[in-house]
Design an enzyme around this catalytic site. Sequence first.
Site, PDB file in Angstrom:
ATOM      1  N   ASP A   1      65.447  23.663  11.409  1.00  0.00           N
ATOM      2  CA  ASP A   1      64.542  23.089  10.415  1.00  0.00           C
ATOM      3  C   ASP A   1      63.750  21.904  10.967  1.00  0.00           C
ATOM      4  O   ASP A   1      62.606  21.677  10.572  1.00  0.00           O
ATOM      5  CB  ASP A   1      65.333  22.656   9.180  1.00  0.00           C
ATOM      6  CG  ASP A   1      65.797  23.845   8.337  1.00  0.00           C
ATOM      7  OD1 ASP A   1      65.372  24.979   8.643  1.00  0.00           O
ATOM      8  OD2 ASP A   1      66.574  23.634   7.392  1.00  0.00           O
TER       9      ASP A   1
ATOM     10  N   ASN B   1      59.365  17.375   3.443  1.00  0.00           N
ATOM     11  CA  ASN B   1      60.720  17.286   2.900  1.00  0.00           C
ATOM     12  C   ASN B   1      60.902  16.144   1.909  1.00  0.00           C
ATOM     13  O   ASN B   1      61.185  16.376   0.746  1.00  0.00           O
ATOM     14  CB  ASN B   1      61.736  17.122   4.035  1.00  0.00           C
ATOM     15  CG  ASN B   1      62.350  18.432   4.459  1.00  0.00           C
ATOM     16  OD1 ASN B   1      61.960  19.495   3.993  1.00  0.00           O
ATOM     17  ND2 ASN B   1      63.314  18.372   5.359  1.00  0.00           N
TER      18      ASN B   1
ATOM     19  N   TYR C   1      68.241  15.901   2.911  1.00  0.00           N
ATOM     20  CA  TYR C   1      68.882  14.625   2.601  1.00  0.00           C
ATOM     21  C   TYR C   1      69.200  14.512   1.106  1.00  0.00           C
ATOM     22  O   TYR C   1      70.265  14.029   0.704  1.00  0.00           O
ATOM     23  CB  TYR C   1      67.953  13.493   3.049  1.00  0.00           C
ATOM     24  CG  TYR C   1      68.556  12.100   3.054  1.00  0.00           C
ATOM     25  CD1 TYR C   1      69.834  11.835   2.577  1.00  0.00           C
ATOM     26  CD2 TYR C   1      67.823  11.030   3.564  1.00  0.00           C
ATOM     27  CE1 TYR C   1      70.370  10.556   2.604  1.00  0.00           C
ATOM     28  CE2 TYR C   1      68.346   9.746   3.595  1.00  0.00           C
ATOM     29  CZ  TYR C   1      69.619   9.513   3.109  1.00  0.00           C
ATOM     30  OH  TYR C   1      70.131   8.248   3.137  1.00  0.00           O
TER      31      TYR C   1
ATOM     32  N   SER D   1      72.425  16.114   0.226  1.00  0.00           N
ATOM     33  CA  SER D   1      73.567  15.322   0.704  1.00  0.00           C
ATOM     34  C   SER D   1      73.834  14.121  -0.195  1.00  0.00           C
ATOM     35  O   SER D   1      74.973  13.669  -0.322  1.00  0.00           O
ATOM     36  CB  SER D   1      73.307  14.835   2.133  1.00  0.00           C
ATOM     37  OG  SER D   1      73.152  15.913   3.019  1.00  0.00           O
TER      38      SER D   1
END
Length: 289
Positions: free
Chosen positions: A70, A148, A190, A193
């Site tokens: 990625d 992202n 992120y 997570s």
Amino acid sequence: MNNSKKQQIGIIVNVLRTDTDGILKKINTIIKKYNIEAIIINYDISSYNNVKKAAKELKNVSMLISIGGDGTLLSALKIAIKYDISVLPIYNGTLGFISEIPPEEAYLILEEYFENKKTLYEIEPRTLLSISVYSKEKDTYREHLAVNELVLSKCDGRAIHINIIISGKLISSIVGDGVVIATPTGSTAYALSAGGPILAPTIDAMSFVPIAPHSLTFRPLVIPKHDNIELELTQKSLKAMITVDGYDICQFKNNDKIKAKISNKNCYIFQSANRLFYDILRNKLNWGR
């Protein structure tokens, strides 16, 4: 999107991954059949600036191929956005939520693309974040696009105090390690997570995810396209760090402002027509096992 036929393609290859030579050799065999040349750019995390410099070499390519995970795909997409072209991600990495096409399938897709057929793949538009950073000290604005996420995080061990303003209204203040504002594509990075929700990649929305908030009542939010999010530090915070797609952009101080909203631009990624996003989630997250 620019679909005009060109005689060149670009390849961004992660040189730290195994078997990249074998993948490049197979791609070279395919493109020779169609009298197409490849411009190959080597990538690793430490050479991201080299990829940006090499972008000028890729201004006339009709598509990009990323070979890696990625992270490699993100670098390729930064170039693709600039030239309004699509990226075929060949998975040769460690995770692969978005670079999920294995080499053998990618070769067949590449053949179809050059034959102007479209049964094995789709070209999927992905939402981008438009980010504006205002520096009070310099009285300047800096504009960024994120594939992202945008992250505002603490610089040292002390928590930061952040005002959250949605569409011009102060919603709340939060104390913690920072916040993540993610696109649907970034919702599996992120933001996931940090406890954020997974968004289907074609949704026009963004997620707002606090990082280790000091209040258990502040939960992640999904913000629709027509709203924007502004962040500012309260006077209790000295400074923080702004990161876009994993790369530090600048320090963030009191009286500075960040505004994030859904961009009018998209990026475009080849996706397998035989595999749903939910299939990828099931396999990557080991659902039901």
